[in-house]
Scaffold this motif. Structure first.
Motif, short mmCIF file in Angstrom:
data_model
loop_
_atom_site.label_atom_id
_atom_site.label_comp_id
_atom_site.label_asym_id
_atom_site.label_seq_id
_atom_site.Cartn_x
_atom_site.Cartn_y
_atom_site.Cartn_z
N SER A 38 1.40 -1.22 -0.13
CA SER A 38 -0.29 0.06 0.36
C SER A 38 0.76 1.38 0.25
O SER A 38 1.66 1.00 0.72
N PRO A 75 -5.37 1.19 2.67
CA PRO A 75 -5.76 1.12 3.61
C PRO A 75 -4.86 1.93 4.55
O PRO A 75 -4.80 2.19 6.15
N GLN A 87 -7.07 4.73 5.51
CA GLN A 87 -8.01 3.68 6.20
C GLN A 87 -7.74 4.30 8.16
O GLN A 87 -8.32 4.65 9.04
#
Length: 172
Positions: free
Chosen positions: A36, A122, A125
């Motif tokens: 990510s 991610p 988040q």
């Protein structure tokens, strides 16, 4: 492991990506780190946060130079590794940026744009969860408030101890 490359302040304009360049840079970085990646670039601050076991920061800098201009000194950049230190640096440096409303607003616009393009990221988040946690803790304020010195807004170590526990529970 979460890794973070950060530039903010008077050196930041040299590292700024424009328009579609940021998306292209992010794609290249994702292929390098195999994980990510979150890239937020404004004229006053640029953040590159990526997850990966291997430190690819030097490779990222080489790619960065291809997109912007040669980096004469790495002293303008901050290199952070580890989830706790990354989150702490991200939010405390945001406090500093918030002391100049125009810079902060510009960064928040870019942050919102990054959110809209990659809302399931991610890392994004995690940052949103941290922000929510900090807001709910009432132990710190990191948004710009009129007539307050930005040093009054810095979170205490206790907040980050709680934050680390919260994030560990969230991620694991």
């Amino acid at each position: 492991m979460l890794r973070y490359i950060h530039v903010q302040g008077k050196e930041a304009p040299r590292f700024h990506f424009r328009d579609h360049t940021s998306r292209s840079f992010k794609s290249v970085i994702q292929s390098l780190v195999n994980g990510s990646t979150l890239v937020i670039s404004s004229l006053y601050r640029t953040d590159v946060i990526y997850s990966g076991e291997e430190d690819r920061s030097e490779d990222i800098l080489k790619v960065w130079e291809l997109y912007t201009q040669p980096i004469a000194s790495k002293n303008a950049l901050s290199f952070i590794k580890g989830r706790d230190r990354t989150l702490e640096t991200f939010f405390t440096s945001l406090v500093s940026l918030s002391s100049v409303a125009h810079w902060y607003a510009t960064y928040l616009d870019e942050f919102g744009h990054a959110c809209s393009l990659d809302y399931q990221n991610p890392i994004l988040q995690d940052l949103k969860s941290c922000e929510k946690y900090l807001q709910e803790s009432h132990k710190t304020v990191y948004r710009p408030l009129p007539e307050l010195d930005s040093s009054d807004l810095l979170p205490s170590q206790e907040v980050f101890d709680h934050l680390s526990k919260h994030i560990n529970e969230f991620l694991n």
